[in-house]
Design a protein around this motif. Structure first.
Motif, PDB file in Angstrom:
ATOM      1  N   THR A   1       0.808  -1.217   0.000  1.00 60.25           N
ATOM      2  CA  THR A   1       0.000   0.000   0.000  1.00 60.25           C
ATOM      3  C   THR A   1       0.846   1.273   0.000  1.00 60.25           C
ATOM      4  O   THR A   1       0.419   2.304  -0.520  1.00 60.25           O
ATOM      5  CB  THR A   1      -0.942   0.015   1.211  1.00 60.25           C
ATOM      6  N   GLY A   2       2.037   1.201   0.555  1.00 63.89           N
ATOM      7  CA  GLY A   2       2.891   2.382   0.598  1.00 63.89           C
ATOM      8  C   GLY A   2       3.435   2.794  -0.752  1.00 63.89           C
ATOM      9  O   GLY A   2       4.008   3.883  -0.874  1.00 63.89           O
ATOM     10  N   LEU A   3       3.251   1.960  -1.779  1.00 64.43           N
ATOM     11  CA  LEU A   3       3.739   2.279  -3.116  1.00 64.43           C
ATOM     12  C   LEU A   3       2.639   2.768  -4.048  1.00 64.43           C
ATOM     13  O   LEU A   3       2.913   3.116  -5.195  1.00 64.43           O
ATOM     14  CB  LEU A   3       4.412   1.049  -3.739  1.00 64.43           C
ATOM     15  N   LEU A   4       1.396   2.787  -3.555  1.00 63.02           N
ATOM     16  CA  LEU A   4       0.281   3.201  -4.399  1.00 63.02           C
ATOM     17  C   LEU A   4       0.018   4.683  -4.234  1.00 63.02           C
ATOM     18  O   LEU A   4       0.060   5.220  -3.125  1.00 63.02           O
ATOM     19  CB  LEU A   4      -0.975   2.400  -4.047  1.00 63.02           C
ATOM     20  N   HIS A   5      -0.301   5.358  -5.347  1.00 63.20           N
ATOM     21  CA  HIS A   5      -0.496   6.806  -5.320  1.00 63.20           C
ATOM     22  C   HIS A   5      -1.896   7.192  -4.866  1.00 63.20           C
ATOM     23  O   HIS A   5      -2.085   8.138  -4.111  1.00 63.20           O
ATOM     24  CB  HIS A   5      -0.244   7.401  -6.711  1.00 63.20           C
ATOM     25  N   SER A   6      -2.898   6.471  -5.350  1.00 60.42           N
ATOM     26  CA  SER A   6      -4.288   6.764  -4.992  1.00 60.42           C
ATOM     27  C   SER A   6      -5.110   5.515  -5.251  1.00 60.42           C
ATOM     28  O   SER A   6      -4.618   4.512  -5.777  1.00 60.42           O
ATOM     29  CB  SER A   6      -4.830   7.942  -5.821  1.00 60.42           C
ATOM     30  N   GLU A   7      -6.382   5.571  -4.896  1.00 57.40           N
ATOM     31  CA  GLU A   7      -7.229   4.378  -4.937  1.00 57.40           C
ATOM     32  C   GLU A   7      -7.412   3.839  -6.343  1.00 57.40           C
ATOM     33  O   GLU A   7      -7.429   2.628  -6.546  1.00 57.40           O
ATOM     34  CB  GLU A   7      -8.592   4.687  -4.324  1.00 57.40           C
ATOM     35  N   HIS A   8      -7.554   4.719  -7.319  1.00 57.99           N
ATOM     36  CA  HIS A   8      -7.814   4.242  -8.674  1.00 57.99           C
ATOM     37  C   HIS A   8      -6.801   4.827  -9.660  1.00 57.99           C
ATOM     38  O   HIS A   8      -7.137   5.602 -10.544  1.00 57.99           O
ATOM     39  CB  HIS A   8      -9.247   4.561  -9.090  1.00 57.99           C
ATOM     40  N   THR A   9      -5.570   4.434  -9.469  1.00 61.50           N
ATOM     41  CA  THR A   9      -4.500   4.770 -10.389  1.00 61.50           C
ATOM     42  C   THR A   9      -3.751   3.491 -10.714  1.00 61.50           C
ATOM     43  O   THR A   9      -3.467   2.691  -9.823  1.00 61.50           O
ATOM     44  CB  THR A   9      -3.528   5.790  -9.769  1.00 61.50           C
ATOM     45  N   MET A  10      -3.441   3.277 -11.980  1.00 67.28           N
ATOM     46  CA  MET A  10      -2.670   2.106 -12.364  1.00 67.28           C
ATOM     47  C   MET A  10      -1.206   2.424 -12.136  1.00 67.28           C
ATOM     48  O   MET A  10      -0.642   3.294 -12.801  1.00 67.28           O
ATOM     49  CB  MET A  10      -2.937   1.721 -13.816  1.00 67.28           C
ATOM     50  N   VAL A  11      -0.593   1.735 -11.166  1.00 60.44           N
ATOM     51  CA  VAL A  11       0.758   2.098 -10.729  1.00 60.44           C
ATOM     52  C   VAL A  11       1.729   0.951 -11.004  1.00 60.44           C
ATOM     53  O   VAL A  11       1.512  -0.185 -10.573  1.00 60.44           O
ATOM     54  CB  VAL A  11       0.775   2.428  -9.223  1.00 60.44           C
ATOM     55  N   HIS A  12       2.800   1.280 -11.713  1.00 65.69           N
ATOM     56  CA  HIS A  12       3.896   0.327 -11.921  1.00 65.69           C
ATOM     57  C   HIS A  12       4.705   0.264 -10.638  1.00 65.69           C
ATOM     58  O   HIS A  12       5.281   1.264 -10.209  1.00 65.69           O
ATOM     59  CB  HIS A  12       4.768   0.813 -13.084  1.00 65.69           C
ATOM     60  N   ILE A  13       4.758  -0.925  -9.998  1.00 67.48           N
ATOM     61  CA  ILE A  13       5.390  -1.028  -8.689  1.00 67.48           C
ATOM     62  C   ILE A  13       6.614  -1.932  -8.669  1.00 67.48           C
ATOM     63  O   ILE A  13       7.317  -1.972  -7.654  1.00 67.48           O
ATOM     64  CB  ILE A  13       4.386  -1.511  -7.618  1.00 67.48           C
ATOM     65  N   GLY A  14       6.888  -2.662  -9.750  1.00 67.16           N
ATOM     66  CA  GLY A  14       8.053  -3.534  -9.721  1.00 67.16           C
ATOM     67  C   GLY A  14       8.171  -4.397 -10.953  1.00 67.16           C
ATOM     68  O   GLY A  14       7.543  -4.130 -11.992  1.00 67.16           O
ATOM     69  N   TYR A  15       8.968  -5.462 -10.813  1.00 70.64           N
ATOM     70  CA  TYR A  15       9.194  -6.413 -11.893  1.00 70.64           C
ATOM     71  C   TYR A  15       9.147  -7.833 -11.345  1.00 70.64           C
ATOM     72  O   TYR A  15       9.583  -8.088 -10.207  1.00 70.64           O
ATOM     73  CB  TYR A  15      10.562  -6.191 -12.550  1.00 70.64           C
ATOM     74  N   GLY A  16       8.622  -8.758 -12.179  1.00 77.07           N
ATOM     75  CA  GLY A  16       8.721 -10.160 -11.849  1.00 77.07           C
ATOM     76  C   GLY A  16      10.138 -10.656 -12.061  1.00 77.07           C
ATOM     77  O   GLY A  16      10.972 -10.004 -12.702  1.00 77.07           O
ATOM     78  N   ALA A  17      10.427 -11.851 -11.528  1.00 79.47           N
ATOM     79  CA  ALA A  17      11.761 -12.438 -11.676  1.00 79.47           C
ATOM     80  C   ALA A  17      12.094 -12.740 -13.128  1.00 79.47           C
ATOM     81  O   ALA A  17      13.255 -12.959 -13.464  1.00 79.47           O
ATOM     82  CB  ALA A  17      11.854 -13.714 -10.842  1.00 79.47           C
ATOM     83  N   ASP A  18      11.071 -12.733 -13.995  1.00 77.42           N
ATOM     84  CA  ASP A  18      11.289 -12.969 -15.426  1.00 77.42           C
ATOM     85  C   ASP A  18      11.403 -11.681 -16.224  1.00 77.42           C
ATOM     86  O   ASP A  18      11.601 -11.715 -17.445  1.00 77.42           O
ATOM     87  CB  ASP A  18      10.159 -13.829 -15.994  1.00 77.42           C
ATOM     88  N   GLY A  19      11.272 -10.528 -15.566  1.00 76.18           N
ATOM     89  CA  GLY A  19      11.438  -9.246 -16.222  1.00 76.18           C
ATOM     90  C   GLY A  19      10.162  -8.547 -16.633  1.00 76.18           C
ATOM     91  O   GLY A  19      10.187  -7.362 -17.002  1.00 76.18           O
ATOM     92  N   PHE A  20       9.007  -9.233 -16.586  1.00 76.40           N
ATOM     93  CA  PHE A  20       7.754  -8.570 -16.933  1.00 76.40           C
ATOM     94  C   PHE A  20       7.351  -7.602 -15.822  1.00 76.40           C
ATOM     95  O   PHE A  20       7.580  -7.883 -14.632  1.00 76.40           O
ATOM     96  CB  PHE A  20       6.648  -9.595 -17.167  1.00 76.40           C
ATOM     97  N   PRO A  21       6.749  -6.451 -16.164  1.00 79.26           N
ATOM     98  CA  PRO A  21       6.399  -5.454 -15.147  1.00 79.26           C
ATOM     99  C   PRO A  21       5.259  -5.900 -14.251  1.00 79.26           C
ATOM    100  O   PRO A  21       4.432  -6.729 -14.629  1.00 79.26           O
ATOM    101  CB  PRO A  21       6.007  -4.224 -15.977  1.00 79.26           C
ATOM    102  N   VAL A  22       5.229  -5.326 -13.056  1.00 79.31           N
ATOM    103  CA  VAL A  22       4.233  -5.646 -12.041  1.00 79.31           C
ATOM    104  C   VAL A  22       3.490  -4.373 -11.666  1.00 79.31           C
ATOM    105  O   VAL A  22       4.106  -3.313 -11.463  1.00 79.31           O
ATOM    106  CB  VAL A  22       4.894  -6.247 -10.787  1.00 79.31           C
ATOM    107  N   TYR A  23       2.164  -4.490 -11.535  1.00 78.56           N
ATOM    108  CA  TYR A  23       1.312  -3.345 -11.196  1.00 78.56           C
ATOM    109  C   TYR A  23       0.516  -3.630  -9.923  1.00 78.56           C
ATOM    110  O   TYR A  23       0.368  -4.779  -9.497  1.00 78.56           O
ATOM    111  CB  TYR A  23       0.366  -3.030 -12.370  1.00 78.56           C
ATOM    112  N   GLY A  24       0.013  -2.541  -9.330  1.00 77.59           N
ATOM    113  CA  GLY A  24      -0.860  -2.665  -8.182  1.00 77.59           C
ATOM    114  C   GLY A  24      -2.201  -3.251  -8.576  1.00 77.59           C
ATOM    115  O   GLY A  24      -2.366  -3.779  -9.678  1.00 77.59           O
ATOM    116  N   PRO A  25      -3.230  -3.156  -7.719  1.00 75.00           N
ATOM    117  CA  PRO A  25      -4.489  -3.867  -7.946  1.00 75.00           C
ATOM    118  C   PRO A  25      -5.460  -3.197  -8.906  1.00 75.00           C
ATOM    119  O   PRO A  25      -6.611  -3.628  -9.018  1.00 75.00           O
ATOM    120  CB  PRO A  25      -5.095  -3.929  -6.539  1.00 75.00           C
ATOM    121  N   HIS A  26      -5.028  -2.165  -9.623  1.00 76.23           N
ATOM    122  CA  HIS A  26      -5.911  -1.446 -10.533  1.00 76.23           C
ATOM    123  C   HIS A  26      -5.368  -1.488 -11.954  1.00 76.23           C
ATOM    124  O   HIS A  26      -4.158  -1.430 -12.182  1.00 76.23           O
ATOM    125  CB  HIS A  26      -6.075   0.005 -10.088  1.00 76.23           C
ATOM    126  N   GLY A  27      -6.291  -1.585 -12.913  1.00 79.58           N
ATOM    127  CA  GLY A  27      -5.914  -1.599 -14.321  1.00 79.58           C
ATOM    128  C   GLY A  27      -7.035  -1.042 -15.169  1.00 79.58           C
ATOM    129  O   GLY A  27      -8.098  -0.659 -14.660  1.00 79.58           O
TER     130      GLY A  27
END
Length: 331
Positions: free
Chosen positions: A147-173
């Motif tokens: 939760t500390g990496l999310l900007h707001s309730e309904h924003t699609m936020v890039h928060i990291g990467y998987g071990a295979d290199g694909f990007p990871v997002y928070g719970p909104h899309g």
């Protein structure tokens, strides 16, 4: 070629753009570098947001600085089949690992498939408001939505990467996965509780206490068995495969669509707070670039490398290391 830029620093509870702050081992120190065909995320594992109190009644461990070095491909591609997460799914942009599994098992038998699920309320592992807690090595890590990496309730936020290199997002899309102009909504996994009684082990109803209580049903939600999908994101408006950390099971994906880098395969029993083996050719301590906005390189399905960046213990306490070698059944 190595691309090097300042990243971010944390002064108390404030996130400040600029260079690295290295005066305290308990202040976030993270750098992200691109070298050759790889991205490196190198950090001390200290988050860039306030945490819960550790130790606590459910977690006797104290946060300490680590020596994390994670490597992932800049241009990820799908593998022939999904790979179970063992044990680290990926890493956040602040250098904190995503680790979905637990060491706690029915009757303390680590050979059983009946592993307790960390976030369904049946076991107290002392997680904080960021769905994170601490390994015996002092490694702070996420079990769910950070939760500390999310900007707001309904924003699609890039928060990291998987071990295979694909990007990871928070719970909104995006409501329409392929339309970056569509509304941003909650994204739902395609897992559900199994019906009936457990066939062995602890017995009883499938109530969510164990990972094995859940099953994947294709098309039930928005995402595939690895909690991902192909579609548009703010960084990749033309589309890329990407993962989500969801509010419901599996929370953090339990499998990877690409090939995980060996740097995420932490060796057991080291007790030194380091993650995995340092990959050959990893950058020896240079400053790098973190991208709080703009398109990070890589993240495409099979079909060749692009010419450039895309445009688009049991209940009551946690003392063992987290590890989950299996993921739920599919239907």
């Amino acid at each position: 070629m190595t691309i090097s830029r300042p990243i971010f620093r944390l002064i108390g509870p404030l996130l400040v753009l600029g260079g690295l702050l290295q005066s305290s081992s308990l202040v976030n120190q993270t750098r992200i570098e691109e070298q050759g065909d790889y991205r490196y995320i190198i950090s001390n594992g200290v988050p860039n947001h306030p945490t819960g109190e550790f130790p606590n009644p459910g977690n006797p461990n104290r946060i300490s600085a680590q020596n994390h070095t994670f490597r992932m491909p800049l241009y990820p591609e799908f593998a022939e089949s999904a790979t179970p997460v063992r044990p680290i799914f990926g890493v956040a942009l602040n250098g904190v690992p995503f680790e979905p599994g637990t060491a706690e098992a029915w009757e303390n038998d680590r050979s059983t498939p009946w592993r307790f699920e960390a976030l369904t309320g049946f076991i107290n592992l002392g997680v904080d408001e960021h769905n994170a807690h601490v390994q015996p090595t002092g490694s702070y890590h996420y079990h769910g939505v950070p939760t500390g990496l999310l900007h707001s309730e309904h924003t699609m936020v890039h928060i990291g990467y998987g071990a295979d290199g694909f990007p990871v997002y928070g719970p909104h899309g995006y409501a329409d996965a392929n339309d970056a102009s569509s509304n941003v909504v909650d994204v739902h996994s395609s897992y559900r509780l199994k019906e009936g009684l457990r066939p062995d082990g602890p017995g009883g109803l499938h109530d969510g206490a164990f990972v094995g209580d859940f099953e994947y049903v294709a098309g039930l939600g928005d995402l595939d068995e690895c909690n991902g999908r192909f579609g548009a994101t703010p960084e990749y408006p033309e589309g890329t495969y990407h993962y989500y950390i969801t509010e419901s099971f599996p929370f953090i994906p339990r499998c990877l669509k690409g090939t995980p880098d060996e740097s995420f395969l932490r060796r057991g029993g080291r007790g030194d707070g380091q993650s995995g083996n340092r990959p050959s050719g990893s950058p020896p301590g240079r400053h790098g670039n973190q991208r709080p906005g703009g398109p990070p390189p890589g993240g495409h399905p099979p079909g060749g490398r692009p010419s450039g960046p895309p445009t688009g213990s049991m209940p009551g306490g946690h003392s063992g290391s987290d590890y989950e070698p299996t993921f739920p059944d599919s239907q």
